[in-house]
Write an enzyme that holds these catalytic residues in place. Sequence first.
Site, mmCIF file in Angstrom:
data_model
loop_
_atom_site.group_PDB
_atom_site.id
_atom_site.type_symbol
_atom_site.label_atom_id
_atom_site.label_comp_id
_atom_site.label_asym_id
_atom_site.label_seq_id
_atom_site.Cartn_x
_atom_site.Cartn_y
_atom_site.Cartn_z
ATOM 1 N N TYR A 98 45.228 13.316 64.957
ATOM 2 C CA TYR A 98 44.991 14.515 64.156
ATOM 3 C C TYR A 98 46.297 15.269 63.984
ATOM 4 C CZ TYR A 98 39.891 14.172 64.728
ATOM 5 O OH TYR A 98 38.571 13.775 64.703
ATOM 6 N N TYR A 142 40.366 7.073 68.538
ATOM 7 C CA TYR A 142 41.345 7.742 69.407
ATOM 8 C C TYR A 142 40.713 8.054 70.762
ATOM 9 C CZ TYR A 142 38.922 11.973 67.832
ATOM 10 O OH TYR A 142 37.970 12.917 67.528
ATOM 11 N N ARG A 184 36.716 7.841 70.844
ATOM 12 C CA ARG A 184 35.805 8.197 69.741
ATOM 13 C C ARG A 184 35.773 7.078 68.706
ATOM 14 N NH1 ARG A 184 33.889 12.653 67.879
ATOM 15 N NH2 ARG A 184 32.123 11.290 67.668
ATOM 16 N N HIS A 188 35.565 8.231 62.584
ATOM 17 C CA HIS A 188 34.641 9.183 61.962
ATOM 18 C C HIS A 188 35.382 10.168 61.080
ATOM 19 C CE1 HIS A 188 35.993 11.278 65.611
ATOM 20 N NE2 HIS A 188 35.791 12.393 64.948
#
Lengths: 235, 194
Positions: free
Chosen positions: A107, A146, A156, A159
């Site tokens: 991110y 990640y 995760r 998504h």
Amino acid sequence: MAAAEGFAPRDWDSHPPYLSPDYKSTPLRAPTKPLVILPQSLSELTGPVYGQDAVGPLDHDLTKLAAKTAEPNGERIIVAGQVRDEDGRPVPNILLEVWQPNAAGRYNHDDDQHDAPIDPNFLGAGRCVTDDQGRYRFITIKPGAYPWGNHFNAWRPNHIHFSLFGPSILTRLITQMYFPGDPLLELDPIFNGVPAASRQLLVSKLSIELSEPEWALGYEFNICLRGRLATPLET
Amino acid sequence: MAPKQTPSQTIGPYFSYGLTPEQYGYDYKQLVGNTLAEDGVEGITIRGQVFDGNGDSVRDAVIELWQADSQGRYAHARDPRGSNTGFGGFARVGTGTLEGHFFEFHTVKPGAIGDGQAPHITVVVFMRGLLNHVYTRLYFSDEAAANGADPVLAQIGPDRCGTLIAQRQDGADGPVYQFDIHMQGDRETVFFDA
């Protein structure tokens, strides 16, 4: 008392419970007292309105929006679908906001310390407004998986975060779209917080119809918001 | 078969560039910020923190407000009085940019909407660890008479309705209403299912 259309209740058979202990951030943040039932007054039957003019011409194309010197790295994809309500009616002219990590699973955020590269040509944010049939379409990069700190070796699944409004503040929804066949899904406590019968509603479908030859695969993700209900409105 | 509601998922910790980019310093225009203004109407500040079950302030929450204008009109087609003030009524802020993880809004005090309810603001809260957003309401401490007649506060009862009443303090820049949100504990905020 005048009859007026209100909104069907939140479907707690479909939404995850607040307390979902395998997702370790929930025990200190989930409300512990029962929700208080609130009659639907004008405050609940109204909500923020955004038109097509709210979004910029590149806001739906995450591969171009923040590109400085080149296209972002990764697999270009199309994500599209229709927003409807529980009665099957399209939900037109509502704002969708999306955000996601880049192809490396990073991110663009100071708090994300995952040792994976930032892509200087990719922010990972976008938005669009549904058309008169409730349809939307984004172009983006397939997000990477990640690691996160929930438990040892927690990862995760791929998504994309979605935020939607709908016709009133009661139809507000923030959710996550997943990808078909992702083996991390069965290990993910956020996805598995959803009742089993509804989990597949969060998984997009590969769509050859949405795919563009020689250019990008398409994934279809349809979204269903709370339906209408005839309720007496105190006036 | 009738479609089922798409399940909610947490907003997660990394919403800032998607939902509140300018607040967090990203080079991307944000559609919604923490400021609402109405011509000729005194501004107010709403300020508070979100506390988890340990009493720690939450640094990755998003707070949204939905409110009527100073005359109690919503900027929405379902409000028959419409809104001719140009007042949008919707605001949003994250708790990650002020020291102490405060949220702060600059807005106007809504008028009563005319159905017997006291002036109030709908508050929506999202955060990491919250799989569904919560709804609450903000009422005003300087509306004691109206609050006393409000059917929602009456339904909640005296033990818990204080969690919804923002406390007015008068500052140099106008009134400041303090409104803390407690997810758990003795002072757990009243959350609604509407």
